[in-house]
Design an enzyme around this catalytic site. Sequence first.
Site, PDB file in Angstrom:
ATOM      1  N   TRP A 158       0.809  -1.224   0.000  1.00  0.00           N
ATOM      2  CA  TRP A 158       0.000   0.000   0.000  1.00  0.00           C
ATOM      3  C   TRP A 158       0.842   1.273   0.000  1.00  0.00           C
ATOM      4  CZ3 TRP A 158       1.941   2.313   4.179  1.00  0.00           C
ATOM      5  CH2 TRP A 158       2.417   1.501   5.216  1.00  0.00           C
ATOM      6  N   ASN A 159       2.161   1.167   0.258  1.00  0.00           N
ATOM      7  CA  ASN A 159       2.884   2.424   0.516  1.00  0.00           C
ATOM      8  C   ASN A 159       3.153   3.247  -0.745  1.00  0.00           C
ATOM      9  OD1 ASN A 159       4.850   0.632  -0.313  1.00  0.00           O
ATOM     10  ND2 ASN A 159       6.378   1.309   1.142  1.00  0.00           N
ATOM     11  N   PRO A 183      -3.535  -5.888  -5.845  1.00  0.00           N
ATOM     12  CA  PRO A 183      -3.028  -4.760  -5.062  1.00  0.00           C
ATOM     13  C   PRO A 183      -3.345  -4.947  -3.575  1.00  0.00           C
ATOM     14  CG  PRO A 183      -5.108  -4.158  -6.094  1.00  0.00           C
ATOM     15  CD  PRO A 183      -4.826  -5.583  -6.503  1.00  0.00           C
ATOM     16  N   ALA A 184      -2.746  -4.113  -2.733  1.00  0.00           N
ATOM     17  CA  ALA A 184      -3.042  -4.177  -1.299  1.00  0.00           C
ATOM     18  C   ALA A 184      -4.492  -3.761  -1.074  1.00  0.00           C
ATOM     19  CB  ALA A 184      -2.107  -3.244  -0.535  1.00  0.00           C
ATOM     20  N   SER A 236       6.430  -7.306   2.680  1.00  0.00           N
ATOM     21  CA  SER A 236       7.264  -7.668   3.827  1.00  0.00           C
ATOM     22  C   SER A 236       8.075  -8.937   3.535  1.00  0.00           C
ATOM     23  CB  SER A 236       6.378  -7.895   5.047  1.00  0.00           C
ATOM     24  OG  SER A 236       5.505  -8.977   4.797  1.00  0.00           O
ATOM     25  N   GLU A 257      10.807  -7.946  -3.827  1.00  0.00           N
ATOM     26  CA  GLU A 257      11.271  -6.654  -3.289  1.00  0.00           C
ATOM     27  C   GLU A 257      10.733  -6.569  -1.874  1.00  0.00           C
ATOM     28  OE1 GLU A 257      13.227  -4.501  -4.717  1.00  0.00           O
ATOM     29  OE2 GLU A 257      13.257  -5.249  -6.764  1.00  0.00           O
ATOM     30  N   LEU A 258      11.613  -6.807  -0.888  1.00  0.00           N
ATOM     31  CA  LEU A 258      11.122  -7.019   0.475  1.00  0.00           C
ATOM     32  C   LEU A 258      11.558  -5.894   1.418  1.00  0.00           C
ATOM     33  CD1 LEU A 258      11.831 -10.865   0.490  1.00  0.00           C
ATOM     34  CD2 LEU A 258       9.792  -9.661  -0.281  1.00  0.00           C
ATOM     35  N   CYS A 291      10.392   1.404   2.120  1.00  0.00           N
ATOM     36  CA  CYS A 291      11.327   0.303   2.387  1.00  0.00           C
ATOM     37  C   CYS A 291      12.763   0.794   2.440  1.00  0.00           C
ATOM     38  CB  CYS A 291      11.175  -0.747   1.301  1.00  0.00           C
ATOM     39  SG  CYS A 291      11.327  -0.041  -0.342  1.00  0.00           S
ATOM     40  N   GLU A 390      12.022  -2.927  10.825  1.00  0.00           N
ATOM     41  CA  GLU A 390      11.639  -1.690  10.132  1.00  0.00           C
ATOM     42  C   GLU A 390      10.727  -0.866  11.032  1.00  0.00           C
ATOM     43  OE1 GLU A 390       9.819  -3.580   6.619  1.00  0.00           O
ATOM     44  OE2 GLU A 390      10.896  -2.060   5.487  1.00  0.00           O
TER      45      GLU A 390
END
Length: 489
Positions: A158-159, A183-184, A236, A257-258, A291, A390
């Site tokens: 979502w970011n 999507p989120a 995540s 991509e974490l 991230c 994080e």
Amino acid sequence: MSIADRLKDKTLYRTASFIDGAWVTGEGARPVHNPSTNEVIAEIGDVGADGARAAIAAASKAFADWKRVSPFERSKLLMKWHQLILENASDLAMLITLEMGKTFREAQGEVVYGASFIEWSAEEAKRIHGETMHPPFPNSRGWTTHQPVGVVACITPWNFPNAMITRKCAPALAAGCTMVLKPAPETPLSALALAELAKRAGIPDGVFNVICGDAQALGPVMTGAPEVKMIGFTGSTAVGKLLMRQAADGVKRVALELGGNAPFIVMDDADVEAAADGVIASKFRVSGQTCVSANRIIAQSGIADRLIAALEARVSALKPGDGFDASTDLGPLIHHQAVDRVDALVRNARESGARIVTGGKPLVDTLGGSFYAPTLIEGGSPSMDMACFEIFGPVASIYRADSEADILRLANDTPYGLAAYVYTRDVNRVYRITEGLDYGMIGVNAPMVGSASTPFGGMKESGIGREGGKWGVEEFSELKYVLLGNLTA
Ligand code: NAP
């Protein structure tokens, strides 16, 4: 005023999934909230496992034709999509601020950033070519071609509700792949508006599908279907590992991509004012919910006090508020659970002996449940929770270290390896420190690293693969080698 009425083009407000070029409502009505006001701005149905299967079937059927479309034609369609996104940038930015909360200024930046991946990939589509070679056999030649991987299933967070999607689908479509995207659930509106514009651009039905629904039902279908040849995921590390395990059964390609835990190193010889500006840009962008956000600010002892003073002035001047208020520097966090999480990290830091220089509390009484005060912390232990996980919130935490060796050890002491930053004016230090950091991206005297033309991605548990540049397109192609033997000389 309804949400659609706030847009110049009301038809960009889509609340149904997009499968094979058609809008599919699904079952039930999951609310989408504006995190700033908690207002329900949309209700989205769940297409369930059957919807996921229908989307995969559509993408699989479309792949047979899309892979044969000339790269020049694919390029033209992507360019058209890019143009439509820029023409509708203000509406797309409004949807981002409404569903995700970031400031409208940041949202406008995200739309341009997101569109740049479509433009880059459209240009790159025309340059996907192989090589010829001399094999060690008499009268023979070899050559390679890049073929599209096939149907790609992608899951996004979502970011960055717009750019995390374009960063995947643009290179995938350029390479000749088709896509099913989930999507989120917090931010489906940006994804669906992108689908509307893809349709208008003339991207054929089935090439780009967006499905909304429960991840527990959709995920296993996406990772398990034999037609799906690759899983693309941003999110995540915990969920990335789960998807990787699910994809292993079909030996599917994964691009992950974490999460990150970025060190932001400021050496004694750095320009401290520039470094403080850099920390603000890296740490407080999107309220710390990126991230690549500076998670541990490592200050060499000689400048630590000056850096803390420079940051205190800047952090205490930051103004949180609604993303549509032009005077706002920081929007809300995605929801109140995120605020609780950040507050728990701050309480743990306090208990570990850290000093709260400024901030350090939720702003529930003044702004509402999703806001957290811009915070500066110093003197904590490198083993406290916010140094290990994080933060994903507007909290900057400073650690002191003396020697270059100690700084490198501290910086690398994490399972993550996404982005790192170092501020120094000594070119030999730049060389030594960038060689020593186990990170996929390093900003030297620069607080932001991502762009359409450069590789984005992490080492260690921060992921597999790269997005952006020629590398982004290569992720979505298979290298095929042909040997032509026994030629007549
Ligand atoms: P998340 O909880 O991992 O969720 C990401 C996506 O995965 C969402 O669409 C989520 O949908 C879905 N998902 C969750 N469980 C799933 C399952 N079992 N099967 C299939 N899909 C599943 O991450 P987030 O909180 O949205 O995003 C923040 C994380 O993303 C941070 O760790 C951040 O560092 C990372 N991130 C990385 C990058 C990068 O480029 N490396 C960029 C941006 C963000 P549901 O919510 O419906 O479960």
